[in-house]
Design a protein around this motif. Structure first.
Motif, PDB file in Angstrom:
ATOM      1  N   ALA A 109     105.983  31.650  72.785  1.00 38.59           N
ATOM      2  CA  ALA A 109     106.030  30.785  71.598  1.00 38.59           C
ATOM      3  C   ALA A 109     105.326  29.476  71.888  1.00 38.59           C
ATOM      4  CB  ALA A 109     107.480  30.518  71.182  1.00 38.59           C
ATOM      5  N   GLY A 110     104.606  28.990  70.908  1.00 41.64           N
ATOM      6  CA  GLY A 110     103.903  27.713  71.030  1.00 41.64           C
ATOM      7  C   GLY A 110     103.054  27.526  69.787  1.00 41.64           C
ATOM      8  N   GLY A 111     102.765  26.304  69.472  1.00 45.21           N
ATOM      9  CA  GLY A 111     102.101  26.000  68.208  1.00 45.21           C
ATOM     10  C   GLY A 111     100.657  26.439  68.132  1.00 45.21           C
ATOM     11  N   CYS A 112     100.109  26.293  66.935  1.00 47.50           N
ATOM     12  CA  CYS A 112      98.693  26.581  66.671  1.00 47.50           C
ATOM     13  C   CYS A 112      97.989  25.248  66.444  1.00 47.50           C
ATOM     14  CB  CYS A 112      98.566  27.450  65.424  1.00 47.50           C
ATOM     15  SG  CYS A 112      96.873  27.590  64.833  1.00 47.50           S
ATOM     16  N   ARG A 113      96.959  24.997  67.231  1.00 51.76           N
ATOM     17  CA  ARG A 113      96.190  23.752  67.125  1.00 51.76           C
ATOM     18  C   ARG A 113      94.860  24.047  66.448  1.00 51.76           C
ATOM     19  NH1 ARG A 113      95.830  19.657  72.140  1.00 51.76           N
ATOM     20  NH2 ARG A 113      97.997  19.556  71.474  1.00 51.76           N
ATOM     21  N   MET A 114      94.449  23.197  65.512  1.00 51.66           N
ATOM     22  CA  MET A 114      93.102  23.332  64.924  1.00 51.66           C
ATOM     23  C   MET A 114      92.300  22.114  65.333  1.00 51.66           C
ATOM     24  SD  MET A 114      92.007  24.224  61.052  1.00 51.66           S
ATOM     25  CE  MET A 114      90.277  24.503  60.643  1.00 51.66           C
ATOM     26  N   TRP A 115      91.158  22.344  65.983  1.00 52.13           N
ATOM     27  CA  TRP A 115      90.405  21.237  66.560  1.00 52.13           C
ATOM     28  C   TRP A 115      88.927  21.603  66.594  1.00 52.13           C
ATOM     29  CZ3 TRP A 115      92.185  16.558  67.127  1.00 52.13           C
ATOM     30  CH2 TRP A 115      91.500  15.641  67.922  1.00 52.13           C
ATOM     31  N   ASN A 116      88.085  20.603  66.386  1.00 55.10           N
ATOM     32  CA  ASN A 116      86.645  20.864  66.374  1.00 55.10           C
ATOM     33  C   ASN A 116      86.077  20.706  67.788  1.00 55.10           C
ATOM     34  OD1 ASN A 116      84.369  21.622  65.129  1.00 55.10           O
ATOM     35  ND2 ASN A 116      83.983  19.684  64.065  1.00 55.10           N
ATOM     36  N   TYR A 117      86.342  21.659  68.643  1.00 54.41           N
ATOM     37  CA  TYR A 117      85.911  21.589  70.042  1.00 54.41           C
ATOM     38  C   TYR A 117      84.382  21.517  70.110  1.00 54.41           C
ATOM     39  CZ  TYR A 117      90.686  23.017  71.065  1.00 54.41           C
ATOM     40  OH  TYR A 117      92.058  23.057  71.146  1.00 54.41           O
ATOM     41  N   THR A 118      83.896  20.830  71.164  1.00 54.71           N
ATOM     42  CA  THR A 118      82.439  20.720  71.298  1.00 54.71           C
ATOM     43  C   THR A 118      81.842  22.000  71.881  1.00 54.71           C
ATOM     44  OG1 THR A 118      82.931  19.539  73.336  1.00 54.71           O
ATOM     45  CG2 THR A 118      82.218  18.203  71.464  1.00 54.71           C
ATOM     46  N   THR A 119      82.610  22.704  72.722  1.00 55.58           N
ATOM     47  CA  THR A 119      82.102  23.952  73.304  1.00 55.58           C
ATOM     48  C   THR A 119      83.222  24.991  73.337  1.00 55.58           C
ATOM     49  OG1 THR A 119      82.784  23.358  75.549  1.00 55.58           O
ATOM     50  CG2 THR A 119      80.552  22.700  74.893  1.00 55.58           C
ATOM     51  N   GLY A 120      82.816  26.230  73.475  1.00 53.76           N
ATOM     52  CA  GLY A 120      83.801  27.306  73.616  1.00 53.76           C
ATOM     53  C   GLY A 120      84.603  27.138  74.894  1.00 53.76           C
ATOM     54  N   ASP A 121      83.964  26.593  75.916  1.00 52.98           N
ATOM     55  CA  ASP A 121      84.685  26.408  77.181  1.00 52.98           C
ATOM     56  C   ASP A 121      85.784  25.352  77.023  1.00 52.98           C
ATOM     57  OD1 ASP A 121      84.954  27.063  80.031  1.00 52.98           O
ATOM     58  OD2 ASP A 121      84.533  24.922  80.255  1.00 52.98           O
ATOM     59  N   ALA A 122      85.501  24.305  76.239  1.00 49.51           N
ATOM     60  CA  ALA A 122      86.531  23.271  76.001  1.00 49.51           C
ATOM     61  C   ALA A 122      87.717  23.901  75.274  1.00 49.51           C
ATOM     62  CB  ALA A 122      85.942  22.122  75.177  1.00 49.51           C
ATOM     63  N   LEU A 123      87.425  24.782  74.329  1.00 52.12           N
ATOM     64  CA  LEU A 123      88.498  25.476  73.596  1.00 52.12           C
ATOM     65  C   LEU A 123      89.326  26.336  74.550  1.00 52.12           C
ATOM     66  CD1 LEU A 123      88.245  27.370  70.235  1.00 52.12           C
ATOM     67  CD2 LEU A 123      88.979  28.603  72.253  1.00 52.12           C
ATOM     68  N   LEU A 124      88.609  27.083  75.407  1.00 53.65           N
ATOM     69  CA  LEU A 124      89.310  27.988  76.322  1.00 53.65           C
ATOM     70  C   LEU A 124      90.184  27.206  77.307  1.00 53.65           C
ATOM     71  CD1 LEU A 124      89.590  30.962  77.025  1.00 53.65           C
ATOM     72  CD2 LEU A 124      87.640  30.729  78.575  1.00 53.65           C
ATOM     73  N   THR A 125      89.647  26.102  77.833  1.00 47.56           N
ATOM     74  CA  THR A 125      90.421  25.266  78.758  1.00 47.56           C
ATOM     75  C   THR A 125      91.695  24.786  78.080  1.00 47.56           C
ATOM     76  OG1 THR A 125      88.411  24.518  79.833  1.00 47.56           O
ATOM     77  CG2 THR A 125      90.345  23.134  80.138  1.00 47.56           C
ATOM     78  N   ASP A 126      91.561  24.323  76.834  1.00 48.63           N
ATOM     79  CA  ASP A 126      92.713  23.791  76.106  1.00 48.63           C
ATOM     80  C   ASP A 126      93.779  24.869  75.911  1.00 48.63           C
ATOM     81  OD1 ASP A 126      93.649  21.383  75.108  1.00 48.63           O
ATOM     82  OD2 ASP A 126      93.147  21.872  73.040  1.00 48.63           O
ATOM     83  N   VAL A 127      93.368  26.040  75.454  1.00 45.11           N
ATOM     84  CA  VAL A 127      94.374  27.056  75.125  1.00 45.11           C
ATOM     85  C   VAL A 127      95.021  27.620  76.394  1.00 45.11           C
ATOM     86  CG1 VAL A 127      92.912  29.144  74.991  1.00 45.11           C
ATOM     87  CG2 VAL A 127      94.883  28.898  73.472  1.00 45.11           C
ATOM     88  N   LEU A 128      94.263  27.705  77.482  1.00 43.20           N
ATOM     89  CA  LEU A 128      94.852  28.196  78.739  1.00 43.20           C
ATOM     90  C   LEU A 128      95.883  27.198  79.265  1.00 43.20           C
ATOM     91  CD1 LEU A 128      91.678  29.607  80.573  1.00 43.20           C
ATOM     92  CD2 LEU A 128      93.526  30.928  79.524  1.00 43.20           C
ATOM     93  N   ARG A 129      95.539  25.901  79.241  1.00 41.13           N
ATOM     94  CA  ARG A 129      96.462  24.881  79.756  1.00 41.13           C
ATOM     95  C   ARG A 129      97.682  24.722  78.854  1.00 41.13           C
ATOM     96  NH1 ARG A 129      92.542  19.972  81.564  1.00 41.13           N
ATOM     97  NH2 ARG A 129      91.509  21.086  83.243  1.00 41.13           N
ATOM     98  N   LEU A 130      97.434  24.689  77.553  1.00 43.15           N
ATOM     99  CA  LEU A 130      98.552  24.482  76.622  1.00 43.15           C
ATOM    100  C   LEU A 130      99.549  25.632  76.682  1.00 43.15           C
ATOM    101  CD1 LEU A 130      96.520  23.147  73.560  1.00 43.15           C
ATOM    102  CD2 LEU A 130      98.218  21.844  74.850  1.00 43.15           C
TER     103      LEU A 130
END
Ligand code: NAD
Length: 349
Positions: A38-59
């Motif tokens: 369980a955990g929330g859904c974040r909507m964000w305009n990431y600059t790169t796909g890698d930034a998105l992946l880093t965020d979701v893995l850490r979160l």
């Protein structure tokens, strides 16, 4: 994926694309050892796909730790949708996201996070029942902030007891950064307990309202790190404990609801050396997810929420005591306990 620096043995990392709505999202399931992720859904305009992946893995890893410390039967997961929440939202987009959540068949429960609100989750609910944080329905839990704030207030008292020999906050000075939902309710508890408040925010209306009802002194956002106070309570931004602010802080404790307060984990050791007792953020701010867990259970009970919150604060106290006795940073102790709880549950699962 498996070489990614933020990959931590995640059970599943699911990428979804829906051509009709433009949905691009990743749902990371870090662990289901303690229960469905369980955990929330974040909507964000990431600059790169890698930034998105880093965020979701850490979160998602952070949610596993938070849920383990809260003692709730939930694992850790998180979703991120790639896009600007101000311009790219549509009901169809969230329906497509709801279908993505549904396809995981209950391995992941979603809820609101940055950029996503209750009305978006109501649309997601049209496609899946694996969603919480709703304000309608049999077990709707509504706004989690009051429960988070209650935990923050109780956590401030735990820090005070260890640093000043008493948890009586009457006459203590607390510096509060951010007086939005969590910070505002926390200030109400603190004022009722007789604390003197120094507050800051970039929202002048919120500041004026909290100051009017609590008698708090207002300072400029950048001045909050320099004030003479007993405890600092960050309730706005992440990464506010960094090499620049560390040298300015004159407090004896840090206890607030903001996520990811330390710019890097090593800051915990610098705080320890400075004699500042830090309540690990994902422990002290677990009240909100406890409230959400009550909704996921299907029968919301205020008594269960209160009891689980009390146990979380006991756990926080144990973390602080162990750290003080063994001269370790509090965040390292919390991480170790969270990892042990998850590892112990895995074989049974
Ligand atoms: P919120 O948006 O209601 O409040 C945040 C406040 O911080 C706002 O008033 C905003 O103006 C202020 N702020 C923004 N930038 C600032 C700055 N530079 N200086 C001072 N103030 C600034 O959000 P919230 O729900 O109260 O959450 C606050 C923090 O707690 C976030 O980090 C959130 O992730 C975390 N958190 C919240 C909950 C919850 O139940 N709401 C649960 C766990 C963690």
């Amino acid at each position: 994926m498996f070489d990614h620096p933020s990959f931590d043995g995640h059970e599943g990392v699911h990428a979804f694309h829906d051509a009709a709505t433009g949905l691009k999202c990743v749902i990371a399931v870090h662990s289901t050892a303690l229960g469905p992720a369980a955990g929330g859904c974040r909507m964000w305009n990431y600059t790169t796909g890698d930034a998105l992946l880093t965020d979701v893995l850490r979160l998602s890893q952070g949610m596993s730790y938070k849920n383990a410390m809260a003692g709730i039967p939930l694992g850790g997961g998180k979703a991120v949708i790639w896009g600007d929440p101000k311009s790219a939202k549509s009901p169809d987009l969230f329906r497509a996201f709801g279908r993505a959540v549904e396809s995981l068949q209950g391995r992941y429960y979603t809820a609101e996070d940055v950029g996503v609100d209750v009305s978006d989750m109501a649309v997601v609910r049209q496609q899946t029942r694996f969603v919480a944080g709703l304000d309608e329905g049999a077990a709707a839990s509504g706004d989690p902030s009051p429960v988070t704030a209650k935990g923050v207030f109780l956590g401030i008292r735990e820090v005070a007891r260890r640093q000043f020999g008493t948890d009586d906050l009457n006459g203590r000075t607390i510096a509060v950064q951010g007086v939005g939902s969590v910070g505002g309710y926390t200030c109400d508890h603190l004022a009722a307990a007789g604390a003197k408040l120094i507050i800051t925010d970039i929202d002048h209306e919120a500041l004026a309202a909290v100051s009017k009802r609590t008698g708090a002194t207002i300072v400029a956002p950048n001045d909050i790190y320099d004030v003479e106070a007993d405890i600092f309570s960050p309730n706005a931004l992440g990464a506010i404990i960094n090499e620049k602010t560390l040298v300015r802080l004159k407090v004896k404790g840090i206890a607030g609801g903001a996520n990811n307060q330390l710019v890097v984990p090593e800051m915990g050791e610098f705080l320890r050396r400075k004699g500042i007792l830090y309540a690990p953020d994902y422990v002290i701010n677990g009240g909100g997810i406890i409230n959400v867990a009550a909704e996921i259970s299907g029968t919301y009970s205020r008594e269960w929420v209160e009891g689980t919150l009390s146990r979380l604060i006991e756990t926080l106290g144990e973390v602080l005591d162990e750290a003080l006795q063994s001269n370790q940073p509090t965040n390292y102790v919390a991480d170790r306990i969270a990892r042990a709880r998850i590892a112990a549950a895995r074989p049974a699962r």
